[in-house]
Motif scaffolding. Structure first.
Motif, PDB file in Angstrom:
ATOM      1  N   ARG A  97       1.147  -0.961   0.176  1.00  0.00           N
ATOM      2  CA  ARG A  97       0.410  -0.164  -0.380  1.00  0.00           C
ATOM      3  C   ARG A  97       1.092   1.271   0.063  1.00  0.00           C
ATOM      4  O   ARG A  97       0.239   2.484   0.396  1.00  0.00           O
ATOM      5  CB  ARG A  97      -1.233   0.400   1.310  1.00  0.00           C
ATOM      6  N   ASP A  98       2.131   0.812  -0.733  1.00  0.00           N
ATOM      7  CA  ASP A  98       3.690   2.547  -0.565  1.00  0.00           C
ATOM      8  C   ASP A  98       2.763   3.116  -1.502  1.00  0.00           C
ATOM      9  O   ASP A  98       2.984   1.975  -2.663  1.00  0.00           O
ATOM     10  CB  ASP A  98       4.554   1.905  -0.493  1.00  0.00           C
ATOM     11  N   PRO A  99       2.055   4.149  -1.997  1.00  0.00           N
ATOM     12  CA  PRO A  99       1.782   5.021  -3.642  1.00  0.00           C
ATOM     13  C   PRO A  99       3.141   4.591  -4.590  1.00  0.00           C
ATOM     14  O   PRO A  99       3.170   4.596  -5.120  1.00  0.00           O
ATOM     15  CB  PRO A  99       1.394   6.302  -2.762  1.00  0.00           C
ATOM     16  N   ALA A 100       4.180   4.845  -4.295  1.00  0.00           N
ATOM     17  CA  ALA A 100       6.153   4.692  -4.436  1.00  0.00           C
ATOM     18  C   ALA A 100       6.242   3.772  -5.358  1.00  0.00           C
ATOM     19  O   ALA A 100       6.561   2.772  -6.048  1.00  0.00           O
ATOM     20  CB  ALA A 100       6.768   5.047  -3.860  1.00  0.00           C
ATOM     21  N   LEU A 101       5.189   2.481  -4.669  1.00  0.00           N
ATOM     22  CA  LEU A 101       5.480   0.787  -5.335  1.00  0.00           C
ATOM     23  C   LEU A 101       3.547   0.620  -5.717  1.00  0.00           C
ATOM     24  O   LEU A 101       3.902  -1.003  -5.893  1.00  0.00           O
ATOM     25  CB  LEU A 101       5.461  -0.044  -4.055  1.00  0.00           C
ATOM     26  N   SER A 102       2.856   1.065  -6.065  1.00  0.00           N
ATOM     27  CA  SER A 102       1.619   0.476  -6.064  1.00  0.00           C
ATOM     28  C   SER A 102       1.986   0.918  -7.892  1.00  0.00           C
ATOM     29  O   SER A 102       2.254   1.598  -8.779  1.00  0.00           O
ATOM     30  CB  SER A 102       0.855   2.367  -6.462  1.00  0.00           C
ATOM     31  N   SER A 103       1.508  -0.865  -8.639  1.00  0.00           N
ATOM     32  CA  SER A 103       0.957  -0.873  -9.633  1.00  0.00           C
ATOM     33  C   SER A 103       0.830   0.301 -11.297  1.00  0.00           C
ATOM     34  O   SER A 103       0.726   0.578 -11.588  1.00  0.00           O
ATOM     35  CB  SER A 103       0.182  -1.835 -10.137  1.00  0.00           C
ATOM     36  N   GLN A 104       0.122   1.358  -9.998  1.00  0.00           N
ATOM     37  CA  GLN A 104      -1.380   1.891 -11.017  1.00  0.00           C
ATOM     38  C   GLN A 104      -0.091   3.039 -10.594  1.00  0.00           C
ATOM     39  O   GLN A 104      -1.050   4.148 -11.885  1.00  0.00           O
ATOM     40  CB  GLN A 104      -2.457   1.825 -10.583  1.00  0.00           C
ATOM     41  N   ARG A 105       0.659   3.336 -10.069  1.00  0.00           N
ATOM     42  CA  ARG A 105       0.839   4.672 -10.229  1.00  0.00           C
ATOM     43  C   ARG A 105       2.453   4.899 -10.136  1.00  0.00           C
ATOM     44  O   ARG A 105       2.550   5.698 -11.047  1.00  0.00           O
ATOM     45  CB  ARG A 105       0.424   5.607  -8.899  1.00  0.00           C
ATOM     46  N   PHE A 106       3.488   3.859 -10.538  1.00  0.00           N
ATOM     47  CA  PHE A 106       4.562   3.985 -11.329  1.00  0.00           C
ATOM     48  C   PHE A 106       3.926   4.200 -12.614  1.00  0.00           C
ATOM     49  O   PHE A 106       3.916   3.838 -13.036  1.00  0.00           O
ATOM     50  CB  PHE A 106       5.129   2.514 -10.749  1.00  0.00           C
ATOM     51  N   GLU A 107       5.462   5.118 -13.362  1.00  0.00           N
ATOM     52  CA  GLU A 107       5.857   5.265 -14.164  1.00  0.00           C
ATOM     53  C   GLU A 107       7.689   4.266 -14.095  1.00  0.00           C
ATOM     54  O   GLU A 107       8.667   5.118 -13.488  1.00  0.00           O
ATOM     55  CB  GLU A 107       6.048   6.266 -14.458  1.00  0.00           C
ATOM     56  N   TRP A 108       8.163   4.073 -15.467  1.00  0.00           N
ATOM     57  CA  TRP A 108       9.000   3.177 -15.930  1.00  0.00           C
ATOM     58  C   TRP A 108       9.969   4.054 -16.970  1.00  0.00           C
ATOM     59  O   TRP A 108       9.361   5.152 -17.697  1.00  0.00           O
ATOM     60  CB  TRP A 108       8.674   2.185 -16.388  1.00  0.00           C
ATOM     61  N   ASP A 109      11.185   3.934 -16.645  1.00  0.00           N
ATOM     62  CA  ASP A 109      11.969   5.006 -17.744  1.00  0.00           C
ATOM     63  C   ASP A 109      12.517   4.451 -18.868  1.00  0.00           C
ATOM     64  O   ASP A 109      13.276   4.139 -19.260  1.00  0.00           O
ATOM     65  CB  ASP A 109      13.436   5.344 -16.651  1.00  0.00           C
ATOM     66  N   THR A 110      11.118   3.976 -19.224  1.00  0.00           N
ATOM     67  CA  THR A 110      11.516   4.418 -21.334  1.00  0.00           C
ATOM     68  C   THR A 110      10.005   4.754 -21.954  1.00  0.00           C
ATOM     69  O   THR A 110       9.121   5.781 -20.963  1.00  0.00           O
ATOM     70  CB  THR A 110      11.419   2.624 -20.826  1.00  0.00           C
ATOM     71  N   VAL A 111      10.073   4.687 -23.197  1.00  0.00           N
ATOM     72  CA  VAL A 111       8.563   5.311 -23.614  1.00  0.00           C
ATOM     73  C   VAL A 111       7.557   5.105 -23.831  1.00  0.00           C
ATOM     74  O   VAL A 111       6.949   5.766 -23.976  1.00  0.00           O
ATOM     75  CB  VAL A 111       9.663   6.123 -24.750  1.00  0.00           C
TER      76      VAL A 111
END
Lengths: 374, 354
Positions: A97-111
């Motif tokens: 339940r950590d927002p920084a580890l949330s599948s719905q909020r994470f964005e990765w370093d790729t296009v």
């Protein structure tokens, strides 16, 4: 049609499914602080490498610094995309339940925007794994990797397309979600993808902005070197990700399935398909981390939402269960798996001999057919 | 957000500046609100008072409001609501007094382990239980048990303002030994115009004894009919006060920190689908009741608190399916999203990660 349904009796499949469910329950019950500490550690390493790589490129006039910078940045992008991004976006850490580890909020370093990818990967690929015409990761809509895909002269370029894709893999992953192939065939409309395109444009411009405009400009007279360095890091990541991912489902003996044989699948049958449709890569602990533990593609496909660091831990048990039921457990070193994929890419560039598109019998089938309940 | 920070964010896309700053020091974050514990006091048996220094994004609060506090326990982030007890003017001395409940996961954890240096997550402050900006000449504050915190915050805030009006704080506790902040309450009670009265329900300590009633008010604040009252305490105290004020036709004078349970819209007739609780492997037919009730009916005991959608204690991850917010009717069908079990009703098949 032979294959999936004929390997085990109905009772065996259900018993096998129960064993997998039990393994899953045990894993889930054991999740805790250690898993969080692990991923935080990987994140810290990745961010450190990223900052170090960017900083070293400010001294890019000195060749060893430039090389070290590219190396650090490549590793950062690899860790970010594979062990962190792919796995977090699978929901492997949602239980924290950590927002920084949330599948719905994470964005990765790729296009490729996270949101587009989550749909095509988590849902389409992981649900319909290796079902030809449903899993769009079978050949990614541009390659012929399975005899069940109808041959066309276009596929003569199969190996060339694959090499090109390897170099620009991040763009390939992004454009995959536009489903060009299906638009060309008239199955979907260009207008249906307006939101998908909007997200792509936004994400890609931010990524291009930082790697090819802002950071080069910041290094002043070194701008061309920095740009080259950043491009190199992106290419290194592309080649690595391509290699790992293509070894996950495309080596010889990995099976594909038809829609017909997977209709009304039970949970046990779904597990079975994941095992038959995936292949592992052997290697050391660092190799596993850099592959995002996709070197344990079989375990990943069985339990896509369990933290990936657990896959090596459970691999011996999964393998033992496979042996118990006489199921193949496809694994091998990276070079062997890559060569196997390359052979396939060449083989299916050409039309099928005899023009018969039937799948070959899986080599393990006869042995398995007489398997008694273990 | 300054121009520099905007450029930094473009350079550090997609993760953003906080994800890098926090690796140097978790308190350096610019956007997220966090707070570092600077002091821990265990004033009375079963309570812990934390002094917090909030990070730069903390907007400050109004006395009487509450804040959601996040703490990681065994890898899982837990969120609870607490009302600060400190003055709204002391930005860097935000004070939370937390009572360890017998089954309270978070309160017991903090009571047992909180130490200076611990970093907690904070939300922006919320809640309407606040004094009017034009401070009343006469003011009655009533609290019971751990309900002391928001009214103490009001009293301290008024003191910092140099408020000259008459204020009575009437606090109920079992015994005097159960009252946190006693020394400070006594000090505040010495200020001109301020009177702090302790009423003990189970001992001979304090000025007053027994339960809340008109008699107590007549004794300590005979003007209570003409003044606003702010009350925070357990349900029996709230009910007694609400009854007394209603009987006197004064209901609009009484302000309580009561979260009114919203009317839940349930449709048990049209319910369909199956509910799967993945961790326990339990599966039941959807009854159309909130998921918390369905889990309990299935013999599970998920963590929970208010049962009305405000405390977030029952937050769990929904891995599949759609749920309806029984307060608003809004349906959400995202994969792996956090939902509050107590106010979420399944729409068809649903899988919950508990």
């Amino acid at each position: 049609m032979t294959g999936l349904q004929d390997r085990l009796t109905r009772e065996q499949v259900e018993e096998f499914g129960r064993e997998m469910d039990e393994l899953r329950q045990r894993l889930v019950a054991d999740l805790g602080e250690e898993d969080v500490a692990y991923i935080h550690n990987v994140i810290k390493t990745q961010r450190g490498l990223e900052v170090a790589g960017r900083a070293l490129l400010f001294a890019g006039f000195f060749p060893p610094a430039w090389l070290a910078g590219v190396g650090a940045l490549s590793l950062s992008k690899i860790l970010d995309n594979m062990e962190i991004g792919h796995n977090v976006m699978h929901g492997q850490y949602d239980w924290t339940r950590d927002p920084a580890l949330s599948s719905q909020r994470f964005e990765w370093d790729t296009v490729a925007p996270a949101e587009n990818w989550r749909h095509s990967h988590n849902y389409i690929h992981h649900t319909y794994t290796n079902i030809v015409d449903k899993d769009r990761d079978v050949g990614y809509g541009i390659l012929r990797i399975d005899p069940a895909q109808k041959w066309h002269p276009y596929y003569l370029g199969n190996p060339v397309y694959a090499v090109m894709l390897a170099f620009i893999f991040q763009w390939g992953v992004m454009l995959h979600d536009l489903e060009f192939d299906r638009i060309v065939k008239g199955e979907r409309k260009w207008s249906e993808f307006a939101d998908v395109r909007k997200r792509m444009l936004r994400k890609a411009s931010r990524q291009v902005g930082k790697d090819y405009v802002l950071f080069p400009l910041l290094t002043g007279p070194l701008a061309p070197l920095t740009l080259l360095g950043n491009a190199s890091a992106n290419v290194v990541r592309n080649l690595w990700a391509f290699s790992i991912i293509f070894c996950g489902h495309f080596p010889a003996d990995v099976e594909s399935f038809s829609e017909q044989e997977t209709e009304q699948e039970s949970r046990g049958q779904w597990y079975l398909r994941q095992i038959l449709g995936s292949a592992n890569i052997t290697g050391g602990p660092l190799f596993h981390i850099l592959s995002g533990n996709l070197s344990h593609q079989i375990e990943h496909h069985l339990f896509p939402d369990i933290p990936a660091r657990r896959y090596p831990q459970i691999a011996p048990e999964v393998r033992a269960i496979c042996e118990k039921y006489g199921l193949p457990y496809n694994t091998g070193p990276l070079h062997k798996q890559l060569f196997s994929v390359a052979k396939k890419l060449v083989k299916y560039a050409l039309p099928d001999r005899g023009g018969d598109a039937n799948r070959p019998e899986p080599s393990t089938l006869n042995r398995d057919r007489n398997l008694s309940a273990a | 957000m300054g121009r520099l920070a905007a450029i930094a964010d473009s350079l550090l896309t997609p993760h953003g500046i906080d994800r890098y700053l926090e690796l140097i020091d978790p308190m350096l974050v610019r956007r997220e609100i966090r707070a570092e514990v600077t002091d821990v006091r265990r004033q009375t048996p079963g309570t812990v008072t934390l002094t917090l220094r909030p990070s730069r994004a903390w907007p400050g609060f109004t006395a009487g409001q509450y804040v959601r506090v996040a703490v990681d326990i065994d890898g899982v982030r837990r969120i609870r609501c607490y009302s600060p007890a400190s003055s709204a003017y002391r930005r860097d001395e935000l004070e939370l007094t937390i009572r360890a409940h017998e089954h309270g996961l978070v309160s017991r954890h903090l009571y047992g382990t909180a130490a200076p240096g611990l970093v907690l997550g904070l939300s922006r402050p919320e809640g309407e239980f606040t004094l009017p900006p034009a401070r009343p000449d006469k003011l009655l504050l009533v609290s019971g048990g751990s309900g002391i915190t928001p009214v103490l915050s009001m009293l301290r805030t008024l003191a910092d303002e140099g408020h000259r009006g008459e204020v009575v704080l009437l606090h109920y506790a079992a015994t005097a030994a159960d009252v946190p902040h006693r020394a400070e309450l006594a000090r505040l009670g010495e200020r001109p115009g301020v009177r702090v009265v302790l009423a003990c329900t189970r001992s001979a300590d304090g000025e007053l004894h027994g339960r809340f009633g008109e008699r107590h008010l007549d004794e300590v604040a005979p003007w209570f009919r003409d003044a606003p009252a702010y009350l925070c305490g357990p349900e029996p105290l709230r009910d007694a006060a609400a009854e007394l004020y209603a009987a006197n036709g004064l209901s609009e004078r009484l302000h309580t920190e009561e979260f009114t349970p919203p009317a839940l819209r349930l449709d048990t007739e049209g319910a369909s689908g199956r509910v799967r609780f993945a961790r326990s492997g339990t599966e039941v037919d959807n009854s159309g009741r909130p998921l918390l009730e369905q889990a309990e009916d299935a013999g599970l005991a998920p963590e929970h608190g208010c049962r009305m959608g405000i405390c977030f204690s029952c937050t769990q991850v929904k891995s599949r399916g759609a749920v309806r917010d029984a307060r608003s009717g809004a349906v959400s069908d995202g994969e792996n999203e956090e939902i509050q079990l107590c106010i979420s009703v399944p729409v068809g098949d649903v899988e919950i990660d508990c």
